[in-house]
Enzyme design. Sequence first.
Site, PDB file in Angstrom:
ATOM      1  N   CYS A   2       0.854  -1.191   0.000  1.00 48.32           N
ATOM      2  CA  CYS A   2       0.000   0.000   0.000  1.00 48.32           C
ATOM      3  C   CYS A   2       0.884   1.233   0.000  1.00 48.32           C
ATOM      4  O   CYS A   2       2.101   1.134   0.084  1.00 48.32           O
ATOM      5  CB  CYS A   2      -0.859   0.006   1.261  1.00 48.32           C
ATOM      6  SG  CYS A   2      -1.774  -1.500   1.515  1.00 48.32           S
ATOM      7  N   ARG A  27       1.337   1.559  -5.996  1.00 45.24           N
ATOM      8  CA  ARG A  27       1.497   0.597  -4.904  1.00 45.24           C
ATOM      9  C   ARG A  27       0.168  -0.041  -4.493  1.00 45.24           C
ATOM     10  O   ARG A  27       0.151  -1.039  -3.774  1.00 45.24           O
ATOM     11  CB  ARG A  27       2.110   1.276  -3.674  1.00 45.24           C
ATOM     12  CG  ARG A  27       3.471   1.917  -3.916  1.00 45.24           C
ATOM     13  CD  ARG A  27       3.962   2.632  -2.671  1.00 45.24           C
ATOM     14  NE  ARG A  27       4.126   1.697  -1.582  1.00 45.24           N
ATOM     15  CZ  ARG A  27       5.222   0.950  -1.395  1.00 45.24           C
ATOM     16  NH1 ARG A  27       6.220   1.063  -2.254  1.00 45.24           N
ATOM     17  NH2 ARG A  27       5.311   0.104  -0.401  1.00 45.24           N
ATOM     18  N   TRP A  75      -3.781  -1.669  -1.116  1.00 43.67           N
ATOM     19  CA  TRP A  75      -3.728  -2.890  -1.912  1.00 43.67           C
ATOM     20  C   TRP A  75      -4.157  -3.990  -0.972  1.00 43.67           C
ATOM     21  O   TRP A  75      -3.387  -4.466  -0.147  1.00 43.67           O
ATOM     22  CB  TRP A  75      -2.311  -3.149  -2.442  1.00 43.67           C
ATOM     23  CG  TRP A  75      -2.227  -4.390  -3.248  1.00 43.67           C
ATOM     24  CD1 TRP A  75      -1.803  -5.620  -2.845  1.00 43.67           C
ATOM     25  CD2 TRP A  75      -2.645  -4.555  -4.608  1.00 43.67           C
ATOM     26  NE1 TRP A  75      -1.914  -6.515  -3.867  1.00 43.67           N
ATOM     27  CE2 TRP A  75      -2.423  -5.898  -4.967  1.00 43.67           C
ATOM     28  CE3 TRP A  75      -3.157  -3.685  -5.563  1.00 43.67           C
ATOM     29  CZ2 TRP A  75      -2.716  -6.400  -6.224  1.00 43.67           C
ATOM     30  CZ3 TRP A  75      -3.450  -4.181  -6.818  1.00 43.67           C
ATOM     31  CH2 TRP A  75      -3.231  -5.512  -7.142  1.00 43.67           C
ATOM     32  N   ASN A 101       1.131  -0.324   6.028  1.00 46.42           N
ATOM     33  CA  ASN A 101       1.482  -1.095   4.828  1.00 46.42           C
ATOM     34  C   ASN A 101       2.248  -2.325   5.299  1.00 46.42           C
ATOM     35  O   ASN A 101       3.219  -2.193   6.049  1.00 46.42           O
ATOM     36  CB  ASN A 101       2.366  -0.275   3.880  1.00 46.42           C
ATOM     37  CG  ASN A 101       2.964  -1.162   2.795  1.00 46.42           C
ATOM     38  OD1 ASN A 101       2.325  -2.101   2.343  1.00 46.42           O
ATOM     39  ND2 ASN A 101       4.213  -0.903   2.442  1.00 46.42           N
ATOM     40  N   GLY A 102       1.801  -3.501   4.906  1.00 40.72           N
ATOM     41  CA  GLY A 102       2.481  -4.723   5.343  1.00 40.72           C
ATOM     42  C   GLY A 102       1.469  -5.759   5.799  1.00 40.72           C
ATOM     43  O   GLY A 102       0.281  -5.646   5.499  1.00 40.72           O
ATOM     44  N   GLU A 482       7.173 -20.712 -20.251  1.00 34.66           N
ATOM     45  CA  GLU A 482       7.103 -19.332 -19.753  1.00 34.66           C
ATOM     46  C   GLU A 482       8.252 -18.480 -20.302  1.00 34.66           C
ATOM     47  O   GLU A 482       8.068 -17.329 -20.690  1.00 34.66           O
ATOM     48  CB  GLU A 482       7.106 -19.315 -18.213  1.00 34.66           C
ATOM     49  CG  GLU A 482       7.183 -17.944 -17.561  1.00 34.66           C
ATOM     50  CD  GLU A 482       6.047 -16.989 -17.894  1.00 34.66           C
ATOM     51  OE1 GLU A 482       6.155 -15.798 -17.539  1.00 34.66           O
ATOM     52  OE2 GLU A 482       5.075 -17.401 -18.550  1.00 34.66           O
ATOM     53  N   LYS A 486       7.747 -15.066 -22.444  1.00 38.18           N
ATOM     54  CA  LYS A 486       8.351 -13.769 -22.084  1.00 38.18           C
ATOM     55  C   LYS A 486       9.116 -13.190 -23.280  1.00 38.18           C
ATOM     56  O   LYS A 486       8.989 -12.026 -23.622  1.00 38.18           O
ATOM     57  CB  LYS A 486       9.279 -13.923 -20.863  1.00 38.18           C
ATOM     58  CG  LYS A 486       8.508 -14.103 -19.553  1.00 38.18           C
ATOM     59  CD  LYS A 486       7.937 -12.840 -19.042  1.00 38.18           C
ATOM     60  CE  LYS A 486       6.466 -12.698 -18.737  1.00 38.18           C
ATOM     61  NZ  LYS A 486       5.529 -13.690 -18.706  1.00 38.18           N
ATOM     62  N   GLU A 489       6.501 -12.071 -26.000  1.00 33.87           N
ATOM     63  CA  GLU A 489       5.666 -10.879 -25.768  1.00 33.87           C
ATOM     64  C   GLU A 489       6.496  -9.614 -25.591  1.00 33.87           C
ATOM     65  O   GLU A 489       6.004  -8.509 -25.809  1.00 33.87           O
ATOM     66  CB  GLU A 489       4.718 -11.106 -24.581  1.00 33.87           C
ATOM     67  CG  GLU A 489       5.360 -11.307 -23.228  1.00 33.87           C
ATOM     68  CD  GLU A 489       4.290 -11.557 -22.150  1.00 33.87           C
ATOM     69  OE1 GLU A 489       4.579 -12.355 -21.243  1.00 33.87           O
ATOM     70  OE2 GLU A 489       3.202 -10.969 -22.236  1.00 33.87           O
ATOM     71  N   HIS A 505      10.539 -35.756 -31.837  1.00 32.13           N
ATOM     72  CA  HIS A 505       9.248 -36.028 -32.478  1.00 32.13           C
ATOM     73  C   HIS A 505       8.825 -34.906 -33.423  1.00 32.13           C
ATOM     74  O   HIS A 505       7.654 -34.776 -33.768  1.00 32.13           O
ATOM     75  CB  HIS A 505       8.179 -36.269 -31.405  1.00 32.13           C
ATOM     76  CG  HIS A 505       8.578 -37.341 -30.437  1.00 32.13           C
ATOM     77  ND1 HIS A 505       8.623 -38.679 -30.781  1.00 32.13           N
ATOM     78  CD2 HIS A 505       9.023 -37.258 -29.155  1.00 32.13           C
ATOM     79  CE1 HIS A 505       9.044 -39.394 -29.747  1.00 32.13           C
ATOM     80  NE2 HIS A 505       9.301 -38.552 -28.756  1.00 32.13           N
ATOM     81  N   LYS A 604      -2.638  -5.591 -19.870  1.00 33.66           N
ATOM     82  CA  LYS A 604      -2.296  -6.244 -18.601  1.00 33.66           C
ATOM     83  C   LYS A 604      -3.390  -7.207 -18.165  1.00 33.66           C
ATOM     84  O   LYS A 604      -3.148  -8.267 -17.589  1.00 33.66           O
ATOM     85  CB  LYS A 604      -2.063  -5.189 -17.524  1.00 33.66           C
ATOM     86  CG  LYS A 604      -1.648  -5.745 -16.176  1.00 33.66           C
ATOM     87  CD  LYS A 604      -0.318  -6.472 -16.283  1.00 33.66           C
ATOM     88  CE  LYS A 604       0.108  -7.232 -15.052  1.00 33.66           C
ATOM     89  NZ  LYS A 604       1.221  -8.122 -15.279  1.00 33.66           N
TER      90      LYS A 604
HETATM   91  C1  AGP Z   1       1.792 -12.577 -19.136  1.00 33.54           C
HETATM   92  O1  AGP Z   1       2.990 -11.905 -19.149  1.00 33.54           O
HETATM   93  C2  AGP Z   1       0.732 -11.966 -19.914  1.00 33.54           C
HETATM   94  N1  AGP Z   1       0.489 -10.670 -19.473  1.00 33.54           N
HETATM   95  C3  AGP Z   1      -0.541 -12.813 -20.030  1.00 33.54           C
HETATM   96  O2  AGP Z   1      -0.195 -14.047 -20.594  1.00 33.54           O
HETATM   97  C4  AGP Z   1      -1.276 -13.088 -18.707  1.00 33.54           C
HETATM   98  O3  AGP Z   1      -0.574 -14.000 -17.947  1.00 33.54           O
HETATM   99  C5  AGP Z   1      -2.654 -13.653 -19.043  1.00 33.54           C
HETATM  100  O4  AGP Z   1      -3.361 -12.687 -19.769  1.00 33.54           O
HETATM  101  C6  AGP Z   1      -3.423 -14.048 -17.789  1.00 33.54           C
HETATM  102  O5  AGP Z   1      -3.650 -12.929 -16.999  1.00 33.54           O
HETATM  103  P1  AGP Z   1      -4.202 -13.127 -15.505  1.00 33.54           P
HETATM  104  O6  AGP Z   1      -3.179 -13.870 -14.727  1.00 33.54           O
HETATM  105  O7  AGP Z   1      -4.420 -11.727 -15.013  1.00 33.54           O
HETATM  106  O8  AGP Z   1      -5.501 -13.889 -15.604  1.00 33.54           O
END
Ligand code: AGP
Length: 609
Positions: A2, A27, A75, A101-102, A482, A486, A489, A505, A604
């Site tokens: 927070c 935050r 938060w 905060n904490g 993953e 990364k 994207e 395969h 996001k």
């Molecule tokens: C991850 O870096 C991406 N932003 C995206 O794959 C994300 O993980 C996905 O949209 C799921 O989002 P969420 O965890 O908020 O549900």
Amino acid sequence: MCGIVGYVGLQLASEIILDGLSRLEYRGYDSAGIAVISEKGLLELRREVGKLRNLVKDVMTNPLKGNIGIGHTRWATHGRPTVFNAHPHSDESGKIVVVHNGIIENYMALKEELKKKYEFKSDTDTEVLAHLIKDNYSGDLYKAVHKALQKVHGAYAICVIHADHPDYMVAAKNSSPLIIGIGEGENFVASDVPAILNYTRDIIYLEDGEIAVVSAEKADVYNLAGEKLSKKVSKISWNIASAEKGGYEHFMLKEIHEQPSSVAHALAGRASDADGKLYLDDLGITAEYLNTVKRITILACGTSYYAGLVGKYYLEKLARIPVDVDLASEFRYREPFVDDKTLVIGISQSGETADTLAAIKMVKELGAKTIGILNVMGSAISRETTGNMYIHCGPEIGVASTKAFTSTIVCMYMLSLYFGQLNGTINAEEIRKNIVELKTLPNIIEKVFDIEPAIKVIANKLANYKHCLFLGRNYNFPIALEGALKLKELSYIHAEGYAAGEMKHGPIALIDKDMPVISIATESATYEKVISNMKEVKARDAIAIALATEGDTALKEEVDHIMYLPRVKEELSPIVNVVPLQLLAYYVSLRKGCDVDQPRNLAKSVTVE
Ligand code: AGP
């Protein structure tokens, strides 16, 4: 995580505090509040749910007079984002108010005691502090706070004012950040530099266990033993934008470096290495219910889906329950077998992802019980499920998820130990040992940053390629996925993650001198297999890059580039191994001049199908 701001001086406290909070919204932004003392004995408190602008509107409509006050942007970790759970929290008399905060780890035990004397109005851990300070108050606010904190375990940054003392505030810190801003005839308290940079660049950093008495004229700092300390005043040169990023160039890099503390926060108050027990009662899962569960289905998208894949390994090993992991966008359009013997776990950082939300609603119709592993309290998915486990990593601003991923995997591990604890598939001593190892992760992740310069060198080379393959086995197969996501994207390089055993395969056909192949070859039961897979790609001139365990010198001969990581047991290695892959993607993106925090075509939180 927070944001806190406190002010005492000659200016209108509400203006300074609201301005400061607006610079701390990164935050936390699910509710906010302010308390100001206008004259001796008259304290006014305002709280609003939602973004800070709601509180600003309230104060604009009914201005708050007074030159001393405290404020907070929240938060949520304990208690949903509501007006009653918003800070500041007060004692019964309304004279003592606290912003925090904490996480107070022993708040339940303290609340049990205090409930005998005081009426609680919120679900938060913080309100305990207001009543505890009251309980120790006999005219001196500093002494009351000092005594109260002797009984408190956990992370806290607090600022406290008392209606009868309009000339000073008391601030204290333990593990959560807190600073004092030194002005001319005025002084400030804040969680972070951006809040007060408009007013002063002279900062005192409080250390753990320190308590400060801050008036308009001076700021006296004491340690928990009550001894007065002489504190250094540092001059800040940053501008506000970089300050919000903690001096890092991008939120993503800041969030990667926050992982030692975010992993610690995920564990705080829920995993006891003293009695070898997990405390996850908020989930509302009983041993009786768990015994009826025939199958667990994990639903998620993107990075959260990969965290779910690692979670499957943990749940099947530690709780001995069969687990499926499904892409929510696929799951909701097929006719899955789900009934009241299916426990469904929805994983989502934002808690707003449309496909995951819809899939959760769908399985509820089919009679399944649903729980959420989430970051955002009060989010849509958190309101659909019957119980939630929050990952406590604080707001994640960078579109590419990093700290939420590692904290989610830590939570999946804790959940698996908890289910093992409930259904007796793992005993207290084994649980205790696993918790001890979990608690070594923050330091181990910290050490990974020692090889950041080496990662940058590899990244600058990798940036010249159009394609890249990531290989992993067992717990690290999802980490290969993953790592590829990364890189995709952030740098727009076409990257794929594969189970190393799958190469023969098909994908091995892709291998030539223009294909970098990154293998996760840290210590594991399948180490030899990974090595032979690496040799297969090297034999076809691939640029071989490896993650290895420190001391594994033999591997150096087999590859073109190597990243040595601290030793950690295989089960927990995904949480460490993903960090260099996050950094690799970050530096490739930087090298290619991409928009790191807001990559093209991405959001996001994906709230549409
Ligand atoms: C991850 O870096 C991406 N932003 C995206 O794959 C994300 O993980 C996905 O949209 C799921 O989002 P969420 O965890 O908020 O549900």
